[in-house]
Design an enzyme around this catalytic site. Structure first.
Site, PDB file in Angstrom:
ATOM      1  N   GLN A  46      29.643 -34.343 -29.314  1.00  0.00           N
ATOM      2  CA  GLN A  46      29.418 -34.517 -30.682  1.00  0.00           C
ATOM      3  C   GLN A  46      28.794 -33.446 -31.459  1.00  0.00           C
ATOM      4  O   GLN A  46      28.887 -33.177 -32.477  1.00  0.00           O
ATOM      5  CB  GLN A  46      28.910 -35.790 -31.090  1.00  0.00           C
ATOM      6  CG  GLN A  46      29.059 -36.685 -32.171  1.00  0.00           C
ATOM      7  CD  GLN A  46      30.717 -37.087 -32.011  1.00  0.00           C
ATOM      8  OE1 GLN A  46      31.004 -37.330 -30.956  1.00  0.00           O
ATOM      9  NE2 GLN A  46      31.184 -37.276 -33.244  1.00  0.00           N
ATOM     10  N   HIS A  81      30.503 -30.327 -33.137  1.00  0.00           N
ATOM     11  CA  HIS A  81      31.101 -30.246 -34.122  1.00  0.00           C
ATOM     12  C   HIS A  81      30.344 -29.456 -35.197  1.00  0.00           C
ATOM     13  O   HIS A  81      31.021 -28.646 -36.319  1.00  0.00           O
ATOM     14  CB  HIS A  81      31.161 -31.740 -34.962  1.00  0.00           C
ATOM     15  CG  HIS A  81      32.551 -32.440 -34.369  1.00  0.00           C
ATOM     16  ND1 HIS A  81      33.694 -32.154 -34.679  1.00  0.00           N
ATOM     17  CD2 HIS A  81      32.264 -33.373 -33.238  1.00  0.00           C
ATOM     18  CE1 HIS A  81      34.387 -32.854 -33.901  1.00  0.00           C
ATOM     19  NE2 HIS A  81      33.657 -33.775 -33.399  1.00  0.00           N
ATOM     20  N   GLU A 115      28.560 -43.744 -36.763  1.00  0.00           N
ATOM     21  CA  GLU A 115      30.105 -43.579 -36.652  1.00  0.00           C
ATOM     22  C   GLU A 115      30.569 -44.079 -35.497  1.00  0.00           C
ATOM     23  O   GLU A 115      31.688 -44.836 -35.507  1.00  0.00           O
ATOM     24  CB  GLU A 115      30.025 -42.105 -37.259  1.00  0.00           C
ATOM     25  CG  GLU A 115      31.792 -41.632 -37.146  1.00  0.00           C
ATOM     26  CD  GLU A 115      31.848 -40.349 -37.043  1.00  0.00           C
ATOM     27  OE1 GLU A 115      33.094 -39.994 -37.256  1.00  0.00           O
ATOM     28  OE2 GLU A 115      30.939 -39.632 -37.053  1.00  0.00           O
ATOM     29  N   HIS A 116      30.135 -43.605 -34.384  1.00  0.00           N
ATOM     30  CA  HIS A 116      30.699 -43.938 -33.001  1.00  0.00           C
ATOM     31  C   HIS A 116      29.420 -44.518 -32.452  1.00  0.00           C
ATOM     32  O   HIS A 116      28.204 -44.000 -32.032  1.00  0.00           O
ATOM     33  CB  HIS A 116      30.997 -42.743 -32.085  1.00  0.00           C
ATOM     34  CG  HIS A 116      31.922 -41.827 -32.961  1.00  0.00           C
ATOM     35  ND1 HIS A 116      31.545 -40.616 -33.711  1.00  0.00           N
ATOM     36  CD2 HIS A 116      33.427 -41.900 -33.100  1.00  0.00           C
ATOM     37  CE1 HIS A 116      32.439 -40.171 -34.233  1.00  0.00           C
ATOM     38  NE2 HIS A 116      33.737 -40.807 -33.868  1.00  0.00           N
ATOM     39  N   ASP A 169      38.759 -39.900 -30.385  1.00  0.00           N
ATOM     40  CA  ASP A 169      39.043 -38.547 -31.186  1.00  0.00           C
ATOM     41  C   ASP A 169      40.454 -38.363 -30.975  1.00  0.00           C
ATOM     42  O   ASP A 169      41.146 -37.831 -32.103  1.00  0.00           O
ATOM     43  CB  ASP A 169      38.157 -37.581 -30.695  1.00  0.00           C
ATOM     44  CG  ASP A 169      36.686 -37.676 -31.245  1.00  0.00           C
ATOM     45  OD1 ASP A 169      36.565 -38.574 -32.455  1.00  0.00           O
ATOM     46  OD2 ASP A 169      35.865 -36.669 -31.237  1.00  0.00           O
ATOM     47  N   HIS A 177      42.564 -69.028 -74.476  1.00  0.00           N
ATOM     48  CA  HIS A 177      42.721 -69.285 -72.946  1.00  0.00           C
ATOM     49  C   HIS A 177      43.069 -70.802 -73.009  1.00  0.00           C
ATOM     50  O   HIS A 177      43.966 -71.255 -72.396  1.00  0.00           O
ATOM     51  CB  HIS A 177      41.621 -68.921 -72.271  1.00  0.00           C
ATOM     52  CG  HIS A 177      41.407 -67.586 -71.773  1.00  0.00           C
ATOM     53  ND1 HIS A 177      41.325 -66.500 -72.892  1.00  0.00           N
ATOM     54  CD2 HIS A 177      41.524 -66.881 -70.810  1.00  0.00           C
ATOM     55  CE1 HIS A 177      41.217 -65.206 -72.382  1.00  0.00           C
ATOM     56  NE2 HIS A 177      41.153 -65.527 -70.939  1.00  0.00           N
TER      57      HIS A 177
END
Length: 455
Positions: free
Chosen positions: A279, A282, A347-348, A384, A445
């Site tokens: 990770q 990245h 996220e993960h 991934d 209405h």
């Protein structure tokens, strides 16, 4: 070196969404020009930011096919991996599509309510091609759109110099950022082109950056207006997606990537370290986190990270991420680890634990995450690349309120009403609607309801 700290020492800011500057002013001017000038604006900004400004933007299907065939011959392992990943992603996305069923039920006599799930007509996918062209993102954005039944799947990705134009670009000293080669044939990263062909993209356009988001949001002479835009990008792409939301649908505003590993004493330090580094490589602001109730494991992982960094080709980036964003948090119990995970909403989320009652308890208790990876063998990297799951996931705490990219993004769930006259249900509904219209002061209405049951 990654720092180790006690849970009680973790600052409040750690659990809040991370901000990395504002690009709105720059992006808004780009979007306004694209909206007003169309293709001309794409050429202006392409000349400023890209290496190439082709004479036309669409890359022909025969070039996509040629890229796929070239990859199959020269890098068969990569080609087969893309095909395998796409197959799993398509199977998973089709199963997701099956979960959205149409129905019609008679709630009360004569009143039939239902829903229909309809795909959007045009989906726009953005695929970055900077330092690391994201071939896997082609799979993750295009495949769920096709599984949803989208009629027209288009893609924008930054342009490259066409092989036929390379000699001329070199002679003219162009083909670099800030001095784009203009007027050549449209082309893109060959891996992205190959993946686009394998996954079934209808049209690929060699346009990058926030101007590509504007093109898909507003439409230009060359690029059709999309109904939804999906895919990751840098802060300018993210800001552009945020700005055009409402004109089109978007998947999410994604920030730097994150992994959060809950590990107990059964975890393998080498594996945990590898997942954190995967990770970290990245981006320098990627956030690798380990939470454990075992200090010995924490120290072993810390040492293993340093050892693995020495042989990592992405060491420069990964080490910055580890040093500035990474941390190992020591908790008193797995219950505290769950509490931390639900607050962080990563996220993960990995559970590096042996199968058993403890792991089952933790898996059942966590509820804020983009994707959950259960057990020692369920590495995040599989999500991934090659396990069917989508890797476009919420970051910076947004997993508290949304999930990742799926077929849902490309579907509209709409409702229907059908009424049979002279049934008790419609009479009751008309009476109720009349009284509610009166109570809100909306006489029209009330009349529209009552007129249908007047004798």
């Amino acid at each position: 070196m990654i720092k180790i700290q006690k849970y009680s020492e973790v600052e409040k800011e750690f659990f809040e969404g991370r901000s990395f500057g504002n690009s709105d002013e720059v992006v808004n001017s780009v979007l306004e020009e694209v909206k007003a000038k169309g293709d001309a604006a794409l050429r202006i900004y392409g000349a400023k930011f890209d290496v190439s400004v082709p004479s036309v933007f669409e890359v022909p299907q025969e070039d996509l096919k040629a890229a796929a065939e070239k990859l199959k011959i020269q890098k068969r392992d990569v080609y087969d991996a893309i095909v395998y990943s796409h197959d799993l992603a398509l199977r998973f996305a089709k199963r997701q599509r099956e979960s959205f069923s149409d129905f019609e039920d008679e709630l009360v006599p004569g009143v039939f309510t239902g829903q229909k799930t309809i795909p959007v007509k045009t989906a726009g996918c953005y695929v970055p091609a900077g330092r690391f062209p994201l071939v896997s993102t082609v799979i993750m954005t295009v495949t769920p759109a096709i599984a949803a039944g989208v009629e027209n799947v288009i893609m924008c990705t930054p342009p490259r110099i066409h092989p036929d134009d390379r000699d001329e670009a070199e002679k003219s000293g162009s083909g670099i950022q800030g001095k784009a080669y203009a007027g050549g044939k449209p082309y893109a990263d060959e891996g992205i082109m190959a993946a686009a062909y394998i996954c079934g993209v209808n049209h690929l356009y060699a346009v990058g950056g926030s101007q590509a988001i504007g093109a898909m949001a507003y439409g230009t002479e060359s690029i059709p207006k999309a109904d939804v835009i999906v895919g990751p990008g840098n802060k300018f792409v993210a800001a552009a997606k945020k700005a055009v939301y409402g004109i089109v649908g978007i998947d999410m505003i994604a920030g730097p990537t994150e992994v959060f590993v809950i590990a107990d004493k059964t975890a393998n330090p080498s594996w945990v370290a590898a997942d954190l580094l995967a990770q970290a490589e990245h981006d320098v602001v990627a956030q690798p986190i380990l939470v454990t109730d075992d200090m010995e494991l924490a120290q072993k992982v810390q040492a293993e990270i340093q050892k693995q960094l020495e042989t990592l080709t992405t060491k420069t980036i990964a080490s910055q991420s580890i040093d500035t964003q990474g941390r190992i948090i020591i908790v008193d119990s797995l219950e505290q680890a769950v509490e931390a995970a639900n607050q962080k909403a990563p996220e993960h989320l990995e559970l590096a634990m042996e199968a058993g009652a403890d792991r089952d308890k933790v898996a059942a208790a966590v509820h804020n995450y983009g994707s959950l990876f259960v057990g020692h063998y369920a590495a995040e990297v599989f999500g991934d690349y090659a396990a069917g799951l989508n890797h476009t996931l919420p970051t910076s705490g947004s997993a508290r309120f949304t999930g990742g990219l799926s077929v849902r993004m490309f579907l509209k769930t709409v409702t229907t009403l059908r009424v049979e006259n002279n049934k008790s249900g419609i009479v009751k509904s008309a009476v109720a609607a009349g009284f509610l219209g009166d109570s809100e002061g909306l006489a029209g209405h009330a009349r529209a309801a009552r007129i249908r049951i007047e004798k």
